[in-house]
Motif scaffolding. Structure first.
Motif, PDB file in Angstrom:
ATOM      1  N   GLN A   1     -10.139   1.174  -0.473  1.00 17.97           N
ATOM      2  CA  GLN A   1      -9.426   0.379   0.517  1.00 17.97           C
ATOM      3  C   GLN A   1     -10.390  -0.222   1.538  1.00 17.97           C
ATOM      4  O   GLN A   1     -10.158  -1.304   2.068  1.00 17.97           O
ATOM      5  CB  GLN A   1      -8.377   1.237   1.212  1.00 17.97           C
ATOM      6  CG  GLN A   1      -7.225   1.641   0.305  1.00 17.97           C
ATOM      7  CD  GLN A   1      -6.212   2.535   0.993  1.00 17.97           C
ATOM      8  OE1 GLN A   1      -6.188   2.647   2.215  1.00 17.97           O
ATOM      9  NE2 GLN A   1      -5.372   3.190   0.202  1.00 17.97           N
TER      10      GLN A   1
ATOM     11  N   SER B   1      -7.941  -4.078  -4.625  1.00 18.95           N
ATOM     12  CA  SER B   1      -6.524  -3.819  -4.868  1.00 18.95           C
ATOM     13  C   SER B   1      -6.347  -2.663  -5.845  1.00 18.95           C
ATOM     14  O   SER B   1      -7.241  -2.381  -6.664  1.00 18.95           O
ATOM     15  CB  SER B   1      -5.858  -5.079  -5.434  1.00 18.95           C
ATOM     16  OG  SER B   1      -6.405  -5.393  -6.699  1.00 18.95           O
ATOM     17  N   PRO B   2      -5.205  -1.979  -5.789  1.00 24.18           N
ATOM     18  CA  PRO B   2      -4.974  -0.835  -6.678  1.00 24.18           C
ATOM     19  C   PRO B   2      -5.174  -1.112  -8.168  1.00 24.18           C
ATOM     20  O   PRO B   2      -5.752  -0.268  -8.860  1.00 24.18           O
ATOM     21  CB  PRO B   2      -3.524  -0.438  -6.366  1.00 24.18           C
ATOM     22  CG  PRO B   2      -3.320  -0.859  -4.951  1.00 24.18           C
ATOM     23  CD  PRO B   2      -4.109  -2.123  -4.802  1.00 24.18           C
TER      24      PRO B   2
ATOM     25  N   SER C   1       0.858  -1.193   0.000  1.00 29.40           N
ATOM     26  CA  SER C   1       0.000   0.000   0.000  1.00 29.40           C
ATOM     27  C   SER C   1       0.889   1.235   0.000  1.00 29.40           C
ATOM     28  O   SER C   1       2.075   1.178   0.352  1.00 29.40           O
ATOM     29  CB  SER C   1      -0.933   0.013   1.207  1.00 29.40           C
ATOM     30  OG  SER C   1      -0.182   0.147   2.402  1.00 29.40           O
ATOM     31  N   SER C   2       0.302   2.361  -0.391  1.00 30.53           N
ATOM     32  CA  SER C   2       1.050   3.626  -0.372  1.00 30.53           C
ATOM     33  C   SER C   2       0.063   4.775  -0.229  1.00 30.53           C
ATOM     34  O   SER C   2      -1.113   4.643  -0.581  1.00 30.53           O
ATOM     35  CB  SER C   2       1.866   3.789  -1.654  1.00 30.53           C
ATOM     36  OG  SER C   2       1.008   3.963  -2.765  1.00 30.53           O
ATOM     37  N   GLU C   3       0.563   5.893   0.293  1.00 33.63           N
ATOM     38  CA  GLU C   3      -0.265   7.098   0.339  1.00 33.63           C
ATOM     39  C   GLU C   3       0.617   8.317   0.120  1.00 33.63           C
ATOM     40  O   GLU C   3       1.777   8.356   0.540  1.00 33.63           O
ATOM     41  CB  GLU C   3      -1.025   7.198   1.660  1.00 33.63           C
ATOM     42  CG  GLU C   3      -0.158   7.260   2.900  1.00 33.63           C
ATOM     43  CD  GLU C   3      -0.987   7.292   4.170  1.00 33.63           C
ATOM     44  OE1 GLU C   3      -1.332   8.412   4.612  1.00 33.63           O
ATOM     45  OE2 GLU C   3      -1.280   6.198   4.710  1.00 33.63           O
TER      46      GLU C   3
END
Length: 718
Positions: A155, A160-161, A72-74
């Protein structure tokens, strides 16, 4: 163990716009630390200069070393003017390039991002930015905000992305609204999200399992799954029984859902067809596209047979006699009749097993049509089959998709309004043509054009739905020439002789020594596996056969010790252990691989076989018949190892040597037509390994899996 890093994106090595998969270089915070790490994963609109919080696991790539695989990323706020300028200059915001980014940041400094978000009208203070450009920037910023909000909201539903990106591209700002109202729309609208994924998402949104949306999506899912098994339609009552059991939805709900789908034009409930289902079923249920295709094939062939003005040969007998004099071998009586039928009829079928002279007939027909100045087009279902047809006929042959000028953007360009430019179309390996593709062919034939189908109706039917060649022959609607005489030169091959014996329900002959057909008796599956490896790595290469180019292992099943999956893993380790690997470890440089679905954009089709020539940043380059095709990391799911392949996938191919296990653990698929299809793939050598009992079962079992099709019935209707 999961770790967490903060850093700025220094370089985007690779980015796939479709699903967000990226390979990036990240400078780990705090600023000035200087350590650069490689990160792989799915990101929304990744660009240089972004500050990210990334969570994931460290992995060791055999070539590129230590990498972080992001889970994950933000995005984090940018605080320095330098970081803001680099971020804007990356192209993330449409309309701002490096020069304009410098001007904006020079004016507003570290406050730039706040002004862009809260008061973009102040950008008019920067030279060169007018009202039109500000409006464009606002639209771009709005899209960025929408995407960020959607990705965060997804999310919650554990999407999933890669799928989040696909959903956003389909629905835009309405993504969350649609997702909450009816997540089953995703199964119809978004590529790669089928019923199973949509059902899992729906369960997290709180939608009832007895929802009408779920019932409708479930019926479509059942029909799609049944079409993958070869069915064009399914009996209505049986469909309701199986859907009730599989989906746990009350039958009355399913009945209402099927009626609603019929009204919406998603399915066709055809009460003119009496299904062969073993019970008093009064209706056949089709996916709309398959119903239309089957009707098109039947009506198209009927129209073809009735239409006059076919540019055929004035005197077919005279033409055949003339050509026969020029052939190195004289035509048999049945061959002569087939040539006359093919040149004198509007539509004709040439069918028969190996060694009976189907290629000779194609050459004779081409010769005759050339003499009369007619235009003939040759085609086959796959690139491999087309290449083989071209080599045998010494004429250009195309895939059917190329003949019909298919492009991903336009679909099939050749159709009723823009037909194929030909006096005659000859289609080889016709047993591989499914209902949908046959519909495209008949709809693209001009009124004057003739059609010849060449194929072996005793082979396995098409991978796609239908049994087109078999149904057309069984209907008797199209004249056919069946060839069954093995010619002298072919009788010298035990592969050809035994293929015909197997097809007649007789056990094959076995001869030791240097013959071209062998059966190695081994009872235990693990020992069979070891013998296959020995043959492919030592015994057959010692006879001059290349294990990658010349030898093909075939198997009836995918699972088990002798299934395709385990055979591929074992043979890869034995033949290409040191090859450069992908991050997943599945593929290596020099691996033999197979395309598993039609990819019209790449012009590569289900069953095409190639070799991996390069692996770089997760992307794979494959050489298919001398043409390099590049697969992004997200596209590699279309590839599988091809040291071993299923018999179905081998259709239309010919291999120098075929090795195949025959064991009772494959009991469900020990069928005569499957064994016959495998044997007819071998050109110089056929090796069967396993149990005599299993071989006997295969030869004696003439039953084939029932496919629900109505093409025969439709063709027989007056």
């Amino acid at each position: 163990m999961q770790v967490e890093i903060r850093g700025s994106v220094e370089r985007v090595v690779f980015y796939n716009q479709d699903n967000g998969y990226a390979v990036i270089r990240v400078s780990i915070a705090p600023p000035g630390h200087g350590e650069l790490v490689t990160v792989t994963g799915n990101f929304a609109n990744i660009h240089e200069g972004q500050l990210l919080l990334i969570r994931g696991k460290w992995e060791e790539h055999p070539k590129y070393g230590k990498q972080l695989k992001a889970a994950s990323s933000e995005a984090l706020p940018l605080h320095s003017a330098q970081a803001v300028e680099r971020y804007l200059a990356s192209g993330l915001v449409k309309g701002i390039g490096p020069v304009m980014a410098k001007k904006i940041v020079s004016k507003f400094g570290a406050e730039t991002m706040r002004i862009l978000d809260e008061d973009p009208s102040r950008l008019s203070q920067v030279e060169g930015i007018g009202a039109k450009k500000i409006a464009g920037l606002q639209r771009s910023l709005k899209e960025q905000t929408e995407l960020k909000e959607v990705m965060i909201a997804f999310q919650e539903f554990e999407i999933s992305p890669p799928y989040a990106m696909k959903i956003y591209k389909q629905y835009g700002a309405r993504s969350i609204e649609i997702l909450k109202a009816n997540p089953y729309r995703l199964a119809e609208d978004v590529s790669g999200i089928g019923f199973i994924k949509a059902d899992a998402i729906a369960s997290r949104t709180g939608i009832s399992r007895e929802s009408p949306f779920r019932a409708e999506a479930g019926i479509l899912y059942m029909l799609e799954r049944l079409s993958e098994e070869g069915h064009v339609y399914y009996p209505h009552d049986r469909l309701m029984d199986e859907a009730e059991k599989a989906l746990s939805i009350p039958r009355e709900n399913l009945a209402r859902a099927s009626a609603a789908l019929g009204e919406r034009g998603k399915i066709v409930i055809d009460k003119t067809i009496s299904p062969d289902s073993g019970k008093e079923d009064k209706a056949a249920v089709y996916l709309k596209a398959l119903h239309d295709a089957e009707v098109e094939v039947a009506s198209g062939l009927k129209t073809l047979l009735k239409t006059r003005g076919h540019a055929n040969i004035p005197d077919a007998a005279q033409a055949a006699a003339l050509v026969q004099k020029e052939l190195p071998f004289g035509l048999s009586q049945k061959q002569l009749q087939a040539v006359m039928g093919a040149t004198g009829e509007k539509a004709f079928i040439v069918t028969g097993g190996p060694g009976v002279g189907k290629t000779t007939i194609i050459k004779a027909i081409l010769n005759i049509y050339k003499r009369w100045g007619k235009k003939v087009r040759l085609a086959a279902p796959t690139g491999r089959a087309a290449k083989r047809l071209s080599e045998l006929s010494l004429e250009e042959a195309k895939t059917i998709h190329r003949l019909l000028e298919y492009t991903p953007a336009q679909g099939f360009r050749r159709n009723r309004l823009y037909p194929i430019d030909a006096d005659l179309v000859i289609l080889d390996e016709s047993s591989m043509i499914d209902t949908a593709l046959m519909a495209r062919i008949v709809s693209a034939l001009p009124p004057k054009c003739g059609l010849i189908l060449v194929g072996d109706s005793n082979q396995l039917p098409s991978v796609g739905p239908g049994n087109v060649l078999g149904d057309i022959i069984a209907s008797g609607a199209v004249p056919a020439g069946r060839l069954d005489e093995i010619f002298r030169q072919s009788r010298e091959s035990m592969i050809v002789v035994n293929a015909h014996r197997i097809n007649s329900g007789e056990m094959p002959y076995f001869h030791g020594g240097a013959g071209d057909f062998h059966f190695l008796r081994i009872e235990e599956s693990q020992a069979v596996l070891e013998k296959i490896v020995e043959l492919c790595t030592k015994t057959l290469p010692a006879r001059g056969l290349d294990p990658f180019r010349d030898i093909q292992v075939l198997s009836p099943m995918h699972k088990g010790v002798l299934g395709v999956a385990n055979l591929n893993r074992t043979l890869q380790s034995a033949l290409n252990k040191a090859g450069e690997q992908t991050g997943s470890g599945i593929f290596r440089v020099l691996d033999k691989v197979m395309q598993t679905k039609n990819n019209y954009e790449k012009d590569i089709y289900n069953g095409d076989v190639g070799r991996i020539t390069d692996i770089k940043s997760g992307a794979i380059t494959v050489d298919f018949y001398g043409r390099n095709v590049v697969y992004a990391p997200s596209d590699t799911e279309e590839l599988q190892l091809a040291y071993a392949a299923s018999v179905h996938k081998s259709q239309g191919s010919e291999y120098t040597a075929v090795v195949m296990p025959v064991v009772t653990e494959h009991f469900m698929l020990l069928q005569r037509n499957l064994l016959y299809t495998a044997v007819t793939r071998a050109k110089r050598l056929m090796v069967l390994i396993g149990q005599p009992k299993a071989l006997a079962i295969s030869v004696k079992n003439a039953k084939t899996a029932l496919r629900h099709t109505a093409l025969k019935k439709r063709l027989m209707e007056s």
